[in-house]
Design an enzyme around this catalytic site. Structure first.
Site, PDB file in Angstrom:
ATOM      1  CD  GLU B 257      -2.334   1.653   2.426  1.00 23.48           C
ATOM      2  OE1 GLU B 257      -2.718   0.998   3.386  1.00 23.48           O
ATOM      3  OE2 GLU B 257      -2.134   2.885   2.463  1.00 23.48           O
ATOM      4  CB  CYS B 296      -2.416   6.030   2.992  1.00 29.88           C
ATOM      5  SG  CYS B 296      -3.025   4.946   4.281  1.00 29.88           S
TER       6      CYS B 296
END
Lengths: 527, 527
Positions: B257, B296
């Protein structure tokens, strides 16, 4: 005939520039055709596949695309004899070898045509139930899978020009993703001819299928996060693809099937004279000889109880001695050549390494001469059975995949050692086990499962009904971890996951209802 | 207090050698603790995790491991106040910020504890029905998923020391795979303390949980095809992991990720004064300010119809102006600092790039001063709203992720441009859409789904019940393609797939029956 095979890109048949690379007959050394991708704009080819082919495919339903696969299978079946002839000339394939590749392709297409019908008139998939996210039902989640809007790029291996193309193309096309195939150069003829026939048949929408023969050029510079690259071949090439800056930067989805030092494992009950022993002998000989051992799934290591290993070696050697090796045009020949002199040289190199660990049970005869072929120009390797009593201490046997008719017997003592030896392969496509001993199987199978994509277990009751160690069934998973590349192919509709993207939509029930309309159930993929 | 945080490896608390790296308070610059992994034998740590922790975990059932997750959640909940204090000191977290991380971790553990019960007293999974392989039933296939026998290696990001650890550890431990965590150095304190508390509570078998604080050393040289590496962080580090020779050679499973330039998208109906407009403004402000934009999943780009964009800018700017920025110890402060001076410098650098494309709507004030903090030692970035009228032509807005309280409004004309702009992010974790216009949603959502792991759609009917643009729910997929790394996390039991290996066993029905005994249904993973 020394023609240059044309590439099919951006809706045109385009001949590559320059002299190209020669495809040869591995029995005679004769040049059959040439390939060149020089001058091909692969970026444009990809864009055409995505924009023209992808859009047209995704406008169709799964069942409409499934029907196309059936039509492709019919086209290929009608030209079967031509394909066998190309296989004979370009791959040195016996009839059985060619059948393995060509009939395997047709069978796989038919299998996906049948399985794809279950997805019906849908164009995407919903996965699982509504996810509760709020106290009321006004806000929920729903997972979906949608076909990628990119292209499926296949960089394929030389050993299965037919099956290798269609086992990947079937699920990709069924998913609605256009295909750009880059067959391995030495045997590109058959793949190219098949694409030519399928394009001519007008089954697929324009752009759904492209083929580039020869070098891949700057193909990987043009792939995006919406494409998939599926590679079959050597670990070295796999590493180059994996570390390609554009692939890395865009997290391009990459499926890899690479080397695999597959094992056949005899159980303690597979003693000489038992049905399991005979079944193992038959399968080992078959695996060593079919396609001259050039199958990524072929048996490379044979793990046998120490008390059985020598008898097994003698039995296999006896059968190998009866196999005629040579030009498949010659009556009674069962084992053909490798596909090229380069492959022959690589096999000899690998064999020399293995021999550092091993004694020779059969083959590796300096005086070996193929039937009806000139050793100076042909690419034959004599079927060779080795014996290694070094177990886990062997330096090469568990790591070196000789891509030819070569296998090594490794004796073991006790189930724990059999497990350790099988796992020492570092990840394989398949292991086959010959045993009816429930206790042995209960210990062995779960312990090696993690490192194998497929485990075939044969006993007297299964007998001749099994589908084979090296035979990849379209409704069963194909792929393996670690050394084998970590990819997953086939397994029925499971294979469609590679060509879809999973996502979740969070929102109100009316929106989710609308998005679910005309979606098939993703549970069918693992059903 | 300036202690050296100890590492938990091979069943021991071990202090790293040397001076170590300082963890600091981003409001005051004060050194809080030091970390060092020097002298730690990470290969031995991994071996211990696999052999001791993995074996013990796999001996338990899914439901027994689920119960452990519940117990971990209780231990953490009991120490919540301490964790909030560490978050305040080491991350400059407000109470809301700390809650997002700490309470998010506890909530996720509880969610997996609950979901895991459904897998019952099983230790592995069977997937799908028997596969027909022969004319008789004497030979069939069955797909299974088995827990990996390796370790789950977590290389985590600095922004979620608590949630980032447990959202990964919950599915790994539930799957029976031991965890070795390597938290990001600047905020390692909270993760280290949590592991200390969980180890002290004696909930997990020895070896199930290890932690290494500081540099990862030669960790990646020791991972094998039976391990999983799960990384959250920058695209640069992701690329280093992806191309690591051992990871490449062994096809080590790697979940990534990375960066994500997430979009919030206002529909044509989200005009000033509408509920959708108000909901968008509220969510944008929340996303820019919570954790000072260090998520994020945070909104980086705001796509708004050209006729709405200016009014939206004014509304968001008005709310930002009312947000007190400074030391969270100070009454009424809503926005804290970034976690470090290095992050502050990186944010300023990114902001300068964005400003090449943009005008400033709010913030970027040279005279900005945080409340109750010295600008010379603290790590504050003023919340900043930009406006970019360059659309797809912008040079940086669609590529540069400023990891701080910064977002850019990009006006669009027509749904096609909104789709193109959203897709231009190159793959994101999440997009949120503010619209009740069914026609707009029917066009936009499917067109951007492929490039987003999650799409949140908010309208008047959903109202305040939605769970938020940046809030990752454990029962919904988390991850995104392309720039976002291509990984998949969470999504309820789906997350267990990463820690299992799929394989197929072909054999007789008695063998398959035996292997199926005590297997849970893999369909539960996508249910």
């Amino acid at each position: 005939m020394d023609v240059k095979l044309r590439n099919y890109v951006y809706g045109q048949w385009v001949e590559g520039a320059g002299e190209g690379v020669a495809l040869t007959d591995p029995c005679t050394g004769e040049t059959l055709a040439r390939v060149s991708s020089e001058g091909i704009d692969v970026g444009r080819a990809l864009a055409h596949a995505r924009q023209t082919g992808g859009a047209a495919l995704r406008a169709l339903t799964y069942e409409a695309r499934a029907a196309m696969l059936a039509a492709i299978a019919e086209v290929l079946a009608a030209k079967r004899a031509e394909y066998f002839e190309i296989s004979l000339r370009n791959s040195g394939a016996t009839e059985a070898d060619a059948g393995f590749d060509v009939d395997g392709a047709i069978f796989t297409l038919k299998s996906y045509a049948r399985a794809g019908k279950a997805l019906g008139a849908a164009r995407h998939l919903k996965e699982g139930a509504r996810v509760a996210l709020a106290k009321s039902e006004a806000f929920q989640g729903q997972h979906f899978l949608r076909p990628l809007t990119g292209a499926a790029v296949f960089i394929n291996a030389f050993n299965f020009p037919a099956w290798g193309l269609w086992e990947k193309a079937a699920p990709a096309l069924l998913a609605g993703v256009p295909v750009l195939a880059k067959p391995a150069t030495p045997t590109a003829w058959l793949a190219q001819r098949m694409v030519e026939d399928v394009v001519a048949a007008g089954i697929l929408p324009e752009g759904a299928m492209s083929i580039v023969c020869g070098g891949a050029r700057d193909l990987l510079d043009h792939v995006t996060e919406c494409d998939v690259v599926s590679f079959t071949g050597s670990a070295d090439t796999a590493a180059r693809l994996r570390t390609h800056p554009n692939v890395v930067a865009r997290s391009v989805r990459l499926n890899v099937e690479a080397d695999s030092v597959n094992a056949a494992i005899l159980g303690p009950d597979a003693v000489s004279g038992s049905a399991e022993f005979e079944l193992a002998v038959k399968e080992i000989v078959r695996e060593m000889t079919i396609k001259a051992g050039q199958k990524c799934t072929a048996i490379r290591r044979i793990l046998a109880p120490a008390g059985i290993a020598r008898a097994l070696g003698e039995a296999v050697a006896g059968k190998l001695a009866a196999c005629k090796v040579g030009n498949p045009r010659s009556e009674g020949v069962r084992v053909g050549p490798l596909v090229s002199r380069a492959q022959q040289a690589a096999a000899f190199e690998g064999l020399a390494k293995l021999r550092e660990d091993c004694e020779v049970v059969f083959g590796a005869d300096p005086a070996f001469a193929p039937v009806d072929a000139d050793p100076a120009v042909s690419a034959f390797v004599q079927p060779t059975l080795l014996y290694c009593d070094k177990g886990l201490g062997a330096r090469h046997v568990h790591d070196v995949e000789v891509f030819g008719p070569v296998a090594t017997i490794v004796p073991y003592v006790g189930t724990a050692e059999a497990i350790a030896l099988a796992r020492r392969g570092g990840g394989s496509l398949v292991a086959s086990v010959y045993s009816g001993n429930a206790e042995f199987l209960a210990e062995l199978v779960p312990a090696i499962a993690e490192l194998h994509g497929r485990i075939l277990v044969v006993d007297a009751a299964v007998g001749a009904q099994h589908t084979g160690h090296g035979n990849v069934m379209p409704n069963c998973l194909h792929g393996g971890p670690g050394r084998a590349g970590g990819g997953e192919e086939l397994g029925g509709l499971r294979a469609l996951a590679l060509y879809h993207r999973r996502h979740v939509v969070q929102g109100g029930p009316a929106l989710l209802d609308a998005l679910e309309r005309e979606a098939a159930d993703a549970a069918l993929l693992g059903a």
